[in-house]
Scaffold this active site. Structure first.
Site, PDB file in Angstrom:
ATOM      1  N   GLY A   1      44.448  33.285  47.148  1.00 44.20           N
ATOM      2  CA  GLY A   1      43.562  32.128  47.223  1.00 44.20           C
ATOM      3  C   GLY A   1      43.972  30.948  46.378  1.00 44.20           C
ATOM      4  O   GLY A   1      43.224  29.982  46.245  1.00 44.20           O
TER       5      GLY A   1
ATOM      6  N   GLY B   1      51.748  33.999  43.335  1.00 38.82           N
ATOM      7  CA  GLY B   1      50.472  33.650  42.724  1.00 38.82           C
ATOM      8  C   GLY B   1      49.343  34.513  43.230  1.00 38.82           C
ATOM      9  O   GLY B   1      49.489  35.213  44.238  1.00 38.82           O
TER      10      GLY B   1
ATOM     11  N   GLY C   1      46.362  28.953  47.064  1.00 41.34           N
ATOM     12  CA  GLY C   1      46.841  27.867  47.916  1.00 41.34           C
ATOM     13  C   GLY C   1      48.300  27.987  48.326  1.00 41.34           C
ATOM     14  O   GLY C   1      48.941  26.982  48.629  1.00 41.34           O
ATOM     15  N   LYS C   2      48.825  29.194  48.372  1.00 44.00           N
ATOM     16  CA  LYS C   2      50.242  29.359  48.722  1.00 44.00           C
ATOM     17  C   LYS C   2      50.492  28.959  50.184  1.00 44.00           C
ATOM     18  O   LYS C   2      51.425  28.211  50.477  1.00 44.00           O
ATOM     19  CB  LYS C   2      50.685  30.814  48.479  1.00 44.00           C
ATOM     20  CG  LYS C   2      50.572  31.216  47.016  1.00 44.00           C
ATOM     21  CD  LYS C   2      51.042  32.615  46.766  1.00 44.00           C
ATOM     22  CE  LYS C   2      50.159  33.684  47.340  1.00 44.00           C
ATOM     23  NZ  LYS C   2      48.798  33.710  46.799  1.00 44.00           N
ATOM     24  N   THR C   3      49.634  29.440  51.064  1.00 49.22           N
ATOM     25  CA  THR C   3      49.793  29.086  52.481  1.00 49.22           C
ATOM     26  C   THR C   3      49.627  27.583  52.652  1.00 49.22           C
ATOM     27  O   THR C   3      50.392  26.931  53.370  1.00 49.22           O
ATOM     28  CB  THR C   3      48.726  29.825  53.321  1.00 49.22           C
ATOM     29  OG1 THR C   3      48.696  31.177  52.918  1.00 49.22           O
ATOM     30  CG2 THR C   3      49.021  29.722  54.789  1.00 49.22           C
TER      31      THR C   3
ATOM     32  N   ASP D   1      28.058  47.898  32.684  1.00 43.24           N
ATOM     33  CA  ASP D   1      28.483  47.401  31.372  1.00 43.24           C
ATOM     34  C   ASP D   1      29.396  48.412  30.691  1.00 43.24           C
ATOM     35  O   ASP D   1      30.421  48.059  30.101  1.00 43.24           O
ATOM     36  CB  ASP D   1      27.278  47.192  30.446  1.00 43.24           C
ATOM     37  CG  ASP D   1      26.275  46.210  31.018  1.00 43.24           C
ATOM     38  OD1 ASP D   1      26.702  45.350  31.805  1.00 43.24           O
ATOM     39  OD2 ASP D   1      25.083  46.321  30.681  1.00 43.24           O
TER      40      ASP D   1
ATOM     41  N   GLU E   1      18.621  42.448  29.190  1.00 42.68           N
ATOM     42  CA  GLU E   1      19.299  41.146  29.315  1.00 42.68           C
ATOM     43  C   GLU E   1      19.223  40.346  28.020  1.00 42.68           C
ATOM     44  O   GLU E   1      20.191  39.712  27.616  1.00 42.68           O
ATOM     45  CB  GLU E   1      18.710  40.334  30.478  1.00 42.68           C
ATOM     46  CG  GLU E   1      18.879  40.970  31.854  1.00 42.68           C
ATOM     47  CD  GLU E   1      20.308  41.361  32.184  1.00 42.68           C
ATOM     48  OE1 GLU E   1      21.244  40.700  31.691  1.00 42.68           O
ATOM     49  OE2 GLU E   1      20.496  42.349  32.930  1.00 42.68           O
TER      50      GLU E   1
END
Ligand code: ADP
Length: 642
Positions: free
Chosen positions: A214, A211, A216-218, A512, A436
């Site tokens: 960050g 995955g 959440g594997k650990t 952009d 913008e």
């Protein structure tokens, strides 16, 4: 954080044997003793050579030791008969000296040979190599991060968490329900191994968690250990790879030895790709890195070697499964692959709930809304978001975290920190405002693009002088052709507004343009959306879980490469014309909204929506987006760029 324990003695990394340094010091001391100490002590007075000769001739000198470069002699005092020692330096080799000495009955001799000479000889041979050795050992020490690494060979650096102390449970992991369900089985293997082995089933040895960073594997690996109350060993794949060939392999051996002693347990190998890269192919290391190959082979051997039923389960994590050596995925090794994906909206809300447990929230905080506004965020981003919001609330001395803190935290994560200290001059401010608003108007009319939530001319982050935030209303997993074209047009909306209003462009659109070109290139080379080139992949899709990394091009002929370039340019050009056409149609709205923005610096909420709702799409917009083309006569003459 789990408490790191070192109660299993063998896990303590042994101190490096810095023999180089120790020996060096010893020999230096010896050297000093040999050469310097003898010359210490009171030195006899030095007299001129002529005085020495006249003293000899007047019969005052009783003894002399005649060396090549100095003469030490004794003079008997006439008053008390004591002897006083003097030194002199001969002017040249005085061949008459022995004769003069003999005539005046002086007892003389040559100096005794130096008794310590052999030490000096040995030292002169031994010390220089030792100095080199010492410097080498020191460099090694430094290059391996000091401490235990220098000459310590092969000990595993795995950290051990004693039973149950990972303290993490499945309830701490949210939003990855499929992965949890798969790993629930592993917990059961560890807890009730007998249930399976009784029937002759073999417990799987390895699970590969795949995955994005960050996700959440650990955390989930720790949760497995926590749920099963077994020790958790963790080591990163990169820690196996050392400078010396064979060290990594020794580490693997040691790790497995330790794990088997602690069974049942979980061994977690993070960044498996660092050591398990395929031995062939584009990302491989054909004929190269021996150390990695040996380490990988050792890992494979160890995994085959131990009996699955010992209760050691290896969980490895990677975000680059495509580069792993196929041998690692063979049955009996990491044959189970569990995807730990980025969470969907419901998952994000669940993760926010987990992290908000320890935070004081005000009534108005709606985690569901926050989850909607954070598509693409991984678990770690959401944990960070909650923390940022709490920090912001604390800075304001609030009693609880309010929704505004979360909104500001999201903006911080998306666009970076506000930089009001960066003062823009009038022209710059005006340019940024039109730029913008250009994005916002084009974006508001595009299909599937989500609502424009905010426009701001307050500088933020590293380079943004202003920004437009557009939030999708739902999670999207696919992008349709016309939406991609719309997205490219939106990206170019800022620059198009500058062209239309000022007749000249600024440097502000570079990011952009970069993004628009990247996206256009991907439509051709990866998504096969070009009519000209057809559904042929010109990129190798490899970085499945690492966004933002470009993939290598396939080998293409120069003619095809040229065609790709032309197609990409065509897509960008057309999107540019679409943006220009939209803004031309809505020119009054553009000017009006930009003026409002210049006054208030930030436009959001109802006021912004009221403005953008007035935007009118050209009648043919859908047709343009569908075909990606604008008839020549409808293309707006660009006012600049001659
Ligand atoms: P990975 O190993 O996939 O890179 P980590 O497990 O190290 O990610 O995640 C880092 C942190 O992010 C965790 O300690 C946790 O606080 C948070 N986190 C990530 N995923 C989740 C999740 N699914 N549920 C709860 N928290 C999560």
């Amino acid at each position: 954080m789990p408490v790191e324990t070192n109660n299993k003695g063998s896990f303590k990394a042994p101190r490096p044997r810095q023999f180089g340094g120790g020996l060096l010091i010893l020999f230096t001391i010896l050297l000093l003793l040999n050469f310097i100490v003898p010359s210490l002590g009171p030195r006899p007075p030095q007299v001129p050579y002529s005085d020495f000769i006249s003293q000899v001739q007047t019969g005052k000198v009783t003894k002399a030791i005649v060396g090549n470069d100095r003469i030490q002699y004794a003079v008997k005092s006439e008053t008390d008969g004591t002897e006083q020692v003097f030194l002199t330096t001969p002017v040249a080799i005085d061949l008459d000296l022995p004769k003069i000495l003999r005539e005046n009955k002086v007892e003389f001799a040559a100096p005794a040979p130096n008794g310590n000479g052999w030490i000096g000889t040995i030292l002169s041979w031994v010390v220089p190599p030792l100095i080199f050795l010492g410097i080498w050992a020191w460099l090694m020490n430094r290059s391996q991060g000091g401490g235990a690494a220098a000459l310590t060979v092969g000990k595993s650096k795995a950290r051990i968490y004693s039973e149950g102390t990972t303290g993490v449970k499945f309830t701490d992991v949210a939003g990855v329900d499929e992965a949890k369900a798969e790993l629930q089985e592993v917990v059961d293997f560890l807890k009730n191994a007998g249930k399976y082995t009784r029937l002759g089933a073999k417990i799987p040895k390895g699970v590969l968690l795949v995955g994005a960073p960050g996700t959440g594997k650990t955390l989930i690996a720790k949760a497995v250990a926590g749920e099963a109350s077994v020790p958790f060993f963790s080591i990163s794949g990169s820690e196996f790879i050392e400078l010396f060939v064979g060290v990594g392999a020794a580490r693997v051996r040691d790790l497995f030895e330790q794990a088997k002693k602690q069974a049942p347990c979980i061994v977690f190998i993070d960044e498996l790709d660092a050591l398990g890269k395929s031995r062939g192919g584009a990302n491989g290391f054909v004929g190269g890195n021996d150390e990695r190959e040996q380490t990988l082979n050792q890992l494979l051997t160890e995994m085959d070697g131990f009996d699955g039923n010992t209760g050691v389960i290896i969980i490895a994590a990677t975000n680059r499964p495509e580069v792993l050596d196929p041998a690692l995925r063979r049955p009996g090794r990491f044959d189970r692959q569990v995807v730990v994906d980025r969470p969907d909206k419901i998952g994000r809300e669940a993760i926010l709930n987990v992290h908000a447990r320890t935070v004081k929230l005000s009534e108005d905080v709606d985690l569901g809304t926050i989850a909607t506004r954070t598509p693409g965020f991984a678990g770690a981003d959401l944990a960070n978001l909650v923390n940022e919001a709490a920090l912001l609330a604390a800075r304001q001395n609030r009693d609880a975290v309010v929704m505004a803190d979360f909104n500001e935290a999201i903006e911080r994560v998306v666009a970076g920190l506000e930089k009001r200290s960066r003062v823009l001059n009038e022209v710059e401010k005006k340019t940024v405002a039109y730029h913008e608003v250009g994005h916002a108007i084009v974006g508001a009319l595009m299909p599937g693009a989500g609502k424009v939530q905010k426009i701001s001319v307050v500088p933020r982050g590293v380079g943004a002088l202003g920004y437009t935030i557009q939030m999708p209303e739902e999670d999207r997993f696919l992008m349709i052709e016309d939406e991609i074209r719309g997205r490219i047009a939106t990206l170019l909306g800022g620059r198009s507004a500058e062209e239309l209003i000022f007749g000249k462009v600024s440097t502000g659109a570079s990011d952009d343009i970069q993004k628009a070109t990247d996206l256009a290139e991907r439509t051709v080379t990866l998504y096969g959306m070009s009519d000209q080139l057809g559904p042929v992949a010109f990129e190798k899709s490899q970085q499945q879980f690492l966004e933002g990394y470009s993939n290598p091009r396939r080998q293409v002929s120069p003619r095809v490469a040229e065609e790709i370039d032309l197609e990409v340019k065509g897509i960008v050009d057309n999107a540019h014309h679409i943006a220009l056409a939209i803004l031309d149609r809505n020119r009054d709205l553009l000017e009006d909204t930009a003026r409002m923005l210049l006054q208030t610096e930030i436009l959001e909420g109802e006021k912004l929506h009221a403005q953008l709702n007035q935007a009118q799409a050209p009648d043919e917009l859908n047709e343009w987006l569908r075909s990606g083309k604008l008839p020549e006569e409808q293309k707006l003459m660009q006012t600049v760029l001659v």
